[in-house]
Design a protein around this motif. Structure first.
Motif, mmCIF file in Angstrom:
data_model
loop_
_atom_site.group_PDB
_atom_site.id
_atom_site.type_symbol
_atom_site.label_atom_id
_atom_site.label_comp_id
_atom_site.label_asym_id
_atom_site.label_seq_id
_atom_site.Cartn_x
_atom_site.Cartn_y
_atom_site.Cartn_z
ATOM 1 N N GLY A 294 41.472 13.358 17.784
ATOM 2 C CA GLY A 294 41.246 14.019 16.506
ATOM 3 C C GLY A 294 39.869 14.649 16.476
ATOM 4 N N ASN A 295 39.119 14.385 15.413
ATOM 5 C CA ASN A 295 37.764 14.924 15.279
ATOM 6 C C ASN A 295 36.694 13.967 15.783
ATOM 7 O OD1 ASN A 295 38.449 17.422 14.049
ATOM 8 N ND2 ASN A 295 38.716 16.393 12.071
ATOM 9 N N TRP A 296 37.104 12.876 16.424
ATOM 10 C CA TRP A 296 36.151 11.859 16.848
ATOM 11 C C TRP A 296 36.064 11.787 18.375
ATOM 12 C CZ3 TRP A 296 33.384 9.973 12.951
ATOM 13 C CH2 TRP A 296 33.941 9.958 11.678
ATOM 14 N N ALA A 297 34.843 11.872 18.891
ATOM 15 C CA ALA A 297 34.581 11.617 20.306
ATOM 16 C C ALA A 297 33.731 10.359 20.405
ATOM 17 C CB ALA A 297 33.867 12.794 20.959
ATOM 18 N N TYR A 298 33.815 9.663 21.524
ATOM 19 C CA TYR A 298 33.089 8.407 21.669
ATOM 20 C C TYR A 298 32.507 8.309 23.068
ATOM 21 C CZ TYR A 298 37.505 7.160 23.871
ATOM 22 O OH TYR A 298 38.612 7.156 24.672
ATOM 23 N N GLY A 299 31.410 7.577 23.167
ATOM 24 C CA GLY A 299 30.751 7.397 24.450
ATOM 25 C C GLY A 299 29.489 6.586 24.285
ATOM 26 N N THR A 300 28.456 6.895 25.064
ATOM 27 C CA THR A 300 27.199 6.168 25.009
ATOM 28 C C THR A 300 26.024 7.130 25.089
ATOM 29 O OG1 THR A 300 27.207 5.870 27.409
ATOM 30 C CG2 THR A 300 28.128 4.080 26.089
ATOM 31 N N ALA A 301 24.860 6.632 24.724
ATOM 32 C CA ALA A 301 23.615 7.390 24.856
ATOM 33 C C ALA A 301 22.500 6.417 25.194
ATOM 34 C CB ALA A 301 23.291 8.148 23.574
ATOM 35 N N ALA A 302 21.455 6.934 25.849
ATOM 36 C CA ALA A 302 20.331 6.086 26.254
ATOM 37 C C ALA A 302 19.071 6.926 26.383
ATOM 38 C CB ALA A 302 20.635 5.372 27.569
ATOM 39 N N LYS A 303 17.959 6.233 26.515
ATOM 40 C CA LYS A 303 16.667 6.879 26.682
ATOM 41 C C LYS A 303 16.307 6.903 28.154
ATOM 42 C CE LYS A 303 11.843 6.553 25.100
ATOM 43 N NZ LYS A 303 11.787 7.941 24.614
ATOM 44 N N SER A 304 15.941 8.106 28.661
ATOM 45 C CA SER A 304 15.702 8.237 30.095
ATOM 46 C C SER A 304 14.265 7.956 30.495
ATOM 47 C CB SER A 304 16.048 9.661 30.538
ATOM 48 O OG SER A 304 15.112 10.587 30.013
ATOM 49 N N ASN A 305 13.323 8.027 29.555
ATOM 50 C CA ASN A 305 11.905 7.878 29.889
ATOM 51 C C ASN A 305 11.463 8.948 30.875
ATOM 52 O OD1 ASN A 305 9.412 6.636 29.536
ATOM 53 N ND2 ASN A 305 9.681 5.271 31.283
ATOM 54 N N GLY A 306 12.112 10.115 30.792
ATOM 55 C CA GLY A 306 11.697 11.245 31.606
ATOM 56 C C GLY A 306 12.222 11.257 33.015
ATOM 57 N N VAL A 307 13.051 10.288 33.392
ATOM 58 C CA VAL A 307 13.596 10.241 34.751
ATOM 59 C C VAL A 307 15.104 10.425 34.656
ATOM 60 C CG1 VAL A 307 13.773 8.922 36.893
ATOM 61 C CG2 VAL A 307 11.775 8.641 35.400
ATOM 62 N N PRO A 308 15.629 11.615 34.926
ATOM 63 C CA PRO A 308 17.069 11.836 34.799
ATOM 64 C C PRO A 308 17.868 10.838 35.633
ATOM 65 C CG PRO A 308 15.929 13.907 35.108
ATOM 66 C CD PRO A 308 14.916 12.823 35.333
ATOM 67 N N ALA A 309 18.935 10.334 35.033
ATOM 68 C CA ALA A 309 19.897 9.425 35.666
ATOM 69 C C ALA A 309 19.370 8.004 35.827
ATOM 70 C CB ALA A 309 20.366 9.945 37.022
ATOM 71 N N LEU A 310 18.089 7.762 35.495
ATOM 72 C CA LEU A 310 17.565 6.397 35.564
ATOM 73 C C LEU A 310 17.173 5.976 34.149
ATOM 74 C CD1 LEU A 310 15.382 6.473 38.791
ATOM 75 C CD2 LEU A 310 17.541 5.292 38.463
ATOM 76 N N GLY A 311 18.088 5.350 33.439
ATOM 77 C CA GLY A 311 17.831 5.021 32.042
ATOM 78 C C GLY A 311 16.874 3.867 31.891
ATOM 79 N N SER A 312 15.903 4.002 30.985
ATOM 80 C CA SER A 312 15.007 2.899 30.688
ATOM 81 C C SER A 312 15.373 2.243 29.366
ATOM 82 C CB SER A 312 13.557 3.393 30.628
ATOM 83 O OG SER A 312 13.413 4.341 29.579
ATOM 84 N N GLY A 313 16.124 2.936 28.538
ATOM 85 C CA GLY A 313 16.585 2.370 27.282
ATOM 86 C C GLY A 313 18.013 1.881 27.424
#
Length: 403
Positions: A294-313
């Motif tokens: 429908g109108n809803w998408a789902y997933g995740t988000a995080a903080k990268s601390n400036g290093v793409p693909a290496l999440g610090s959050g």
């Protein structure tokens, strides 16, 4: 040790395989040995559904982020910061209540070692995934009203999604031995075309019209929509500048959600193919979409601390309202979303918990029942919120619930 389905294991391996490793971390060779490139994260490279990984690994998979600094990360769970003027889904204020649901084990063929549910139809009648027979790594599984049906795929393959009409889509070793996408409807198996310039393909979702989305392997990898499957199948590429892209879900209205693989950013394409980034809540700058209904998408988000693909959050579960253009954090850190429906409900896998939570739009949490000693996950949720599919103890299961 904890159970993790094969699709998530592939995603983890693919994310690790794409990382540019800073000095002092794991070696690039060691990471590359674990998986493939990010944009092709849902291939049939994994060997076992329901593979066992350490408990900590479950937080790395759905959002695709690696270990973090525990002091970094976004604001409090439940905070919507993408558009302060727009109301957001409510935040739970009390502990989960026990859901009024019955747990059932789904049948598997004789001799199958493990099995898993990866998706389900909006009406809840169909569940699909895979099982592991003695003679192959994976074969597709399809349950209709709890009864196992046969899909005549002879090679290693996995069923990825299904619609209300019973069109099952998946991927596996094609006639030439490379990863190839397929659709199965009315007793007919259809191999989906791979356009010139691409080596292979994988699928992730199908909508009510029978449009199928996935990823084509090439240089770069590209998100794709296969249309007119039952008449004259064709592959329509989705563009986003020069980025490697992948498509993870498609709504019945034709909206496609996916991501920019190299930048770990969530993305959407309208039914006419026009693309734009999805918003992220304040305090995070990486995101991953798992699906749309429908109108809803789902997933995740995080903080990268400036290093793409290496999440610090810590990765946080996110619900996107595609109509309003908002992104809302809807749970605690490391509560992974497994599936969503058109009502805005989600099934979540909390940290340090063996169960699954059903989250209602008002923020109410209900815990699904399970057998003691097994860790459960859910990957299918019908639009009524009463039929849920998943796995526990390396066995495919479903929950039948009362509203």
């Amino acid at each position: 040790m904890t159970e993790l389905d094969d699709e998530d294991a592939r995603y983890l391996r693919a994310r690790l395989g794409a990382v540019a490793v800073p000095a002092g971390r794991l070696s690039a060779d060691g990471l590359l040995a674990l998986g493939r490139r990010t944009g092709r994260r849902r291939r049939t490279a994994a060997t076992t559904a329901g593979a066992l990984l350490p408990v900590a690994a479950i937080v790395l998979v759905t959002g695709g982020f690696l270990p973090w600094d525990g002091n970094a990360g976004p604001g409090p769970a439940g905070t919507s910061t993408a558009s302060p003027a727009t109301p957001s889904p409510a935040t739970p204020t009390s502990a989960p209540v026990t859901a009024d649901c019955t747990l059932e084990r789904l049948p598997m063929p004789s001799g199958a070692k493990t099995g898993s549910v990866l998706a389900g139809s909006p009406n809840g009648r169909h569940l699909v995934g895979s099982y592991n027979p003695p003679e192959a790594a994976n074969l597709p599984a399809w349950w209709v009203d709890g009864r196992l049906q046969e899909i005549p795929v002879e090679a290693d393959a996995i069923a990825r999604d299904v619609n209300d009409s019973g069109m099952v889509v998946g991927d596996g070793s094609g006639p030439d031995g490379k990863s190839a996408p397929w659709a199965y409807l009315d007793g007919k198996l259809i191999w989906l075309p791979i356009p010139p310039g691409f080596t292979d393909g994988s699928v992730n979702a199908v909508n009510a019209r029978g449009d199928v989305v996935g990823t084509l392997g090439g240089d770069p990898d590209r998100a794709v929509v296969w249309r007119d499957i039952t008449t004259s199948p064709r592959a329509d590429l989705l563009s986003a500048s020069k980025d490697r892209t992948h498509a993870d879900g498609i709504s019945d209205s034709g909206v496609v959600v996916g991501g920019l693989s190299d930048r770990n950013l969530p993305y959407r394409w309208d039914a006419d193919g026009r693309g734009a980034p999805l918003p992220l809540p304040d305090g995070v700058d990486l995101g991953s979409v798992r699906g749309v209904r429908g109108n809803w998408a789902y997933g995740t988000a995080a903080k990268s601390n400036g290093v793409p693909a290496l999440g610090s959050g810590p990765p946080m579960p996110v619900l996107w309202d595609l109509e309003k253009g908002t992104a809302t954090i809807v749970g605690d850190a490391m509560s992974m979303p497994g599936a969503g429906n058109a009502r805005g409900q989600l099934v979540l896998q909390p940290r340090d918990d063996d169960g699954v939570l059903l989250r209602d739009p008002d923020g109410t949490l209900r815990k699904l029942p399970g057998e003691e000693g097994w860790r459960y996950g859910a990957r299918a949720l019908d639009d009524s919120g009463t039929r849920i599919g998943g796995g526990g103890g390396a066995r495919p299961v479903r929950w039948i619930c009362r509203e």
